[in-house]
Motif scaffolding. Structure first.
Motif, mmCIF file in Angstrom:
data_model
loop_
_atom_site.group_PDB
_atom_site.id
_atom_site.type_symbol
_atom_site.label_atom_id
_atom_site.label_comp_id
_atom_site.label_asym_id
_atom_site.label_seq_id
_atom_site.Cartn_x
_atom_site.Cartn_y
_atom_site.Cartn_z
ATOM 1 N N PHE A 1 -20.191 -0.976 38.846
ATOM 2 C CA PHE A 1 -20.627 -2.200 38.197
ATOM 3 C C PHE A 1 -19.597 -2.558 37.119
ATOM 4 C CE2 PHE A 1 -24.448 -0.073 39.697
ATOM 5 C CZ PHE A 1 -25.082 -1.094 40.385
ATOM 6 N N PRO A 2 -18.714 -3.478 37.430
ATOM 7 C CA PRO A 2 -17.673 -3.817 36.448
ATOM 8 C C PRO A 2 -18.274 -4.432 35.186
ATOM 9 C CG PRO A 2 -17.708 -5.422 38.221
ATOM 10 C CD PRO A 2 -18.657 -4.315 38.619
ATOM 11 N N GLN A 3 -17.682 -4.068 34.045
ATOM 12 C CA GLN A 3 -18.121 -4.608 32.773
ATOM 13 C C GLN A 3 -17.083 -5.616 32.296
ATOM 14 O OE1 GLN A 3 -18.562 -1.108 30.361
ATOM 15 N NE2 GLN A 3 -20.687 -0.810 30.954
ATOM 16 N N THR A 4 -17.518 -6.797 32.036
ATOM 17 C CA THR A 4 -16.610 -7.839 31.575
ATOM 18 C C THR A 4 -16.964 -8.216 30.147
ATOM 19 O OG1 THR A 4 -18.060 -9.549 32.488
ATOM 20 C CG2 THR A 4 -16.267 -8.742 33.894
ATOM 21 N N TYR A 5 -15.952 -8.449 29.347
ATOM 22 C CA TYR A 5 -16.151 -8.788 27.949
ATOM 23 C C TYR A 5 -15.410 -10.078 27.635
ATOM 24 C CZ TYR A 5 -17.590 -3.897 27.633
ATOM 25 O OH TYR A 5 -18.216 -2.694 27.833
ATOM 26 N N GLN A 6 -15.922 -10.795 26.654
ATOM 27 C CA GLN A 6 -15.289 -12.005 26.171
ATOM 28 C C GLN A 6 -14.506 -11.688 24.900
ATOM 29 O OE1 GLN A 6 -15.348 -14.847 27.884
ATOM 30 N NE2 GLN A 6 -16.585 -13.794 29.428
ATOM 31 N N PRO A 7 -13.417 -12.392 24.655
ATOM 32 C CA PRO A 7 -12.638 -12.150 23.429
ATOM 33 C C PRO A 7 -13.505 -12.318 22.189
ATOM 34 C CG PRO A 7 -11.410 -13.548 24.955
ATOM 35 C CD PRO A 7 -12.788 -13.408 25.517
ATOM 36 N N GLY A 8 -13.406 -11.353 21.306
ATOM 37 C CA GLY A 8 -14.131 -11.420 20.048
ATOM 38 C C GLY A 8 -15.618 -11.188 20.147
ATOM 39 N N ALA A 9 -16.094 -10.719 21.306
ATOM 40 C CA ALA A 9 -17.538 -10.600 21.494
ATOM 41 C C ALA A 9 -18.092 -9.272 21.009
ATOM 42 C CB ALA A 9 -17.902 -10.795 22.965
ATOM 43 N N ARG A 10 -17.375 -8.164 21.228
ATOM 44 C CA ARG A 10 -17.977 -6.868 20.934
ATOM 45 C C ARG A 10 -16.960 -5.892 20.379
ATOM 46 N NH1 ARG A 10 -21.731 -4.055 25.347
ATOM 47 N NH2 ARG A 10 -23.080 -5.709 24.534
ATOM 48 N N GLY A 11 -17.398 -5.147 19.364
ATOM 49 C CA GLY A 11 -16.656 -4.020 18.840
ATOM 50 C C GLY A 11 -17.520 -2.784 18.924
ATOM 51 N N LEU A 12 -16.891 -1.608 19.070
ATOM 52 C CA LEU A 12 -17.642 -0.370 19.248
ATOM 53 C C LEU A 12 -17.148 0.683 18.272
ATOM 54 C CD1 LEU A 12 -16.697 -1.485 22.402
ATOM 55 C CD2 LEU A 12 -18.626 -0.001 22.913
ATOM 56 N N SER A 13 -18.089 1.432 17.698
ATOM 57 C CA SER A 13 -17.770 2.513 16.772
ATOM 58 C C SER A 13 -18.356 3.817 17.278
ATOM 59 C CB SER A 13 -18.323 2.224 15.370
ATOM 60 O OG SER A 13 -17.657 1.128 14.785
ATOM 61 N N ASP A 14 -17.657 4.909 17.003
ATOM 62 C CA ASP A 14 -18.163 6.218 17.392
ATOM 63 C C ASP A 14 -17.486 7.282 16.531
ATOM 64 O OD1 ASP A 14 -19.667 8.042 18.690
ATOM 65 O OD2 ASP A 14 -18.742 7.824 20.651
ATOM 66 N N PHE A 15 -18.110 8.440 16.476
ATOM 67 C CA PHE A 15 -17.533 9.608 15.822
ATOM 68 C C PHE A 15 -17.321 10.693 16.870
ATOM 69 C CE2 PHE A 15 -19.774 7.552 12.334
ATOM 70 C CZ PHE A 15 -18.861 7.627 11.295
ATOM 71 N N THR A 16 -16.313 11.520 16.662
ATOM 72 C CA THR A 16 -16.115 12.659 17.559
ATOM 73 C C THR A 16 -15.572 13.834 16.768
ATOM 74 O OG1 THR A 16 -15.132 13.388 19.645
ATOM 75 C CG2 THR A 16 -13.754 12.065 18.217
ATOM 76 N N HIS A 17 -16.003 15.034 17.156
ATOM 77 C CA HIS A 17 -15.506 16.254 16.530
ATOM 78 C C HIS A 17 -14.120 16.583 17.067
ATOM 79 C CE1 HIS A 17 -19.239 17.515 14.444
ATOM 80 N NE2 HIS A 17 -19.822 16.840 15.423
ATOM 81 N N MET A 18 -13.242 17.068 16.194
ATOM 82 C CA MET A 18 -11.865 17.359 16.579
ATOM 83 C C MET A 18 -11.580 18.851 16.597
ATOM 84 S SD MET A 18 -11.051 14.300 17.059
ATOM 85 C CE MET A 18 -9.341 14.523 17.462
ATOM 86 N N ASP A 19 -12.607 19.683 16.789
ATOM 87 C CA ASP A 19 -12.431 21.135 16.744
ATOM 88 C C ASP A 19 -11.461 21.630 17.816
ATOM 89 O OD1 ASP A 19 -14.283 20.975 14.765
ATOM 90 O OD2 ASP A 19 -15.974 21.664 15.996
#
Length: 263
Positions: free
Chosen positions: A124-142
């Motif tokens: 299921f392809p995901q299509t985005y529009q310019p300026g529509a969505r930003g995503l944040s996440d954290f990840t451990h770097m161990d």
């Protein structure tokens, strides 16, 4: 066109042309063959009013070799092309399966793959529009085993991505997931990007809450932060890597992708 059903509009057009032109010319003007035109004149009603035929009008030329020779090859190597299988039949049965049967054989192979072949990957392809969505996440770097002066440096990375352009920002977080870390990282990312997306998506940050009160407090403060920047907020419990589709592990991205961290 051979293999295509004529439409009601073609039949009406043909009948109008037939009043003033010979059958061959009227058929050409209507986009059908002369043979089809002869059939149209003998049929009553429009094509949409005729029942469709779902049975064979001639014997199957591959009936006696399909299950015994073709299907075993398809099961052993499902990616074999139909023309390759036809060439194998032509070698084993000279002059029995000419190239004129190629289209019929390809339909047999396509039908077998649809009904009995291996499962196809669903995408299921995901299509985005310019300026529509930003995503944040954290990840451990161990996994990177970073140390300072011989002492392990246990830290996180805050990662922000604009979904359409794939523009990225990352910063080191000396501590755990928290509203302060998210707010600082998001603010710096937006400043560097030079603008705000309409929607911001983050993970649930479930590891950051010790009790329900802390989670409710985070929700209120998070909503106020998004309101300040004019963004709508959503939560993504599966993590940013699932939706972003680039990497599922931020430490992998950090160790393999050229980047620049802001201080």
């Amino acid at each position: 066109m051979s293999g295509s059903r004529i439409t009601d509009q073609q039949v009406r057009l043909y009948m109008n042309h037939r009043k003033h032109h010979p059958q061959k010319l009227a058929a050409a003007k209507s986009g059908m063959s002369e043979r089809t035109a002869r059939r149209v004149e003998h049929e009553a009603g429009l094509p949409s009013q005729q029942p469709r035929r779902y049975w064979r009008s001639r014997p199957d030329p591959f009936a006696d070799v399909w299950e015994s020779e073709v299907v075993p090859l398809l099961r052993a190597a499902p990616k074999l092309k139909a023309i390759t299988l036809l060439r194998k039949l032509q070698e084993d049965h000279p002059e029995r399966f000419p190239d004129s049967m190629r289209r019929t054989f390809e339909r047999h192979v396509s039908q077998w793959r649809a009904l009995e072949g291996p499962n196809q990957e669903v995408f299921f392809p995901q299509t985005y529009q310019p300026g529509a969505r930003g995503l944040s996440d954290f990840t451990h770097m161990d996994k990177l085993c970073v140390s300072i002066g011989g002492i392990p440096f246990n830290h996180l990375l805050y990662h922000f991505v604009l979904a359409f352009s794939r523009w990225e920002y990352a910063s080191v977080v000396d501590g755990g997931e928290s509203f302060q870390a998210l707010a600082t990282g998001l603010q710096n990312a937006l400043w560097q990007a030079g603008g705000c997306p309409r929607e911001h998506r983050s993970d649930s940050l479930s590891a950051a809450f010790r009790n329900l009160q802390e989670e409710e407090d985070f929700t209120v403060r998070y909503a106020a932060l998004l309101e300040h920047y004019g963004m709508q907020g959503t939560r993504n419990n599966r993590g940013m890597g699932h939706e972003y589709g680039a990497v599922k592990n931020m430490s992998q991205w950090f160790s393999t992708t050229p980047h620049r961290l802001s201080r």
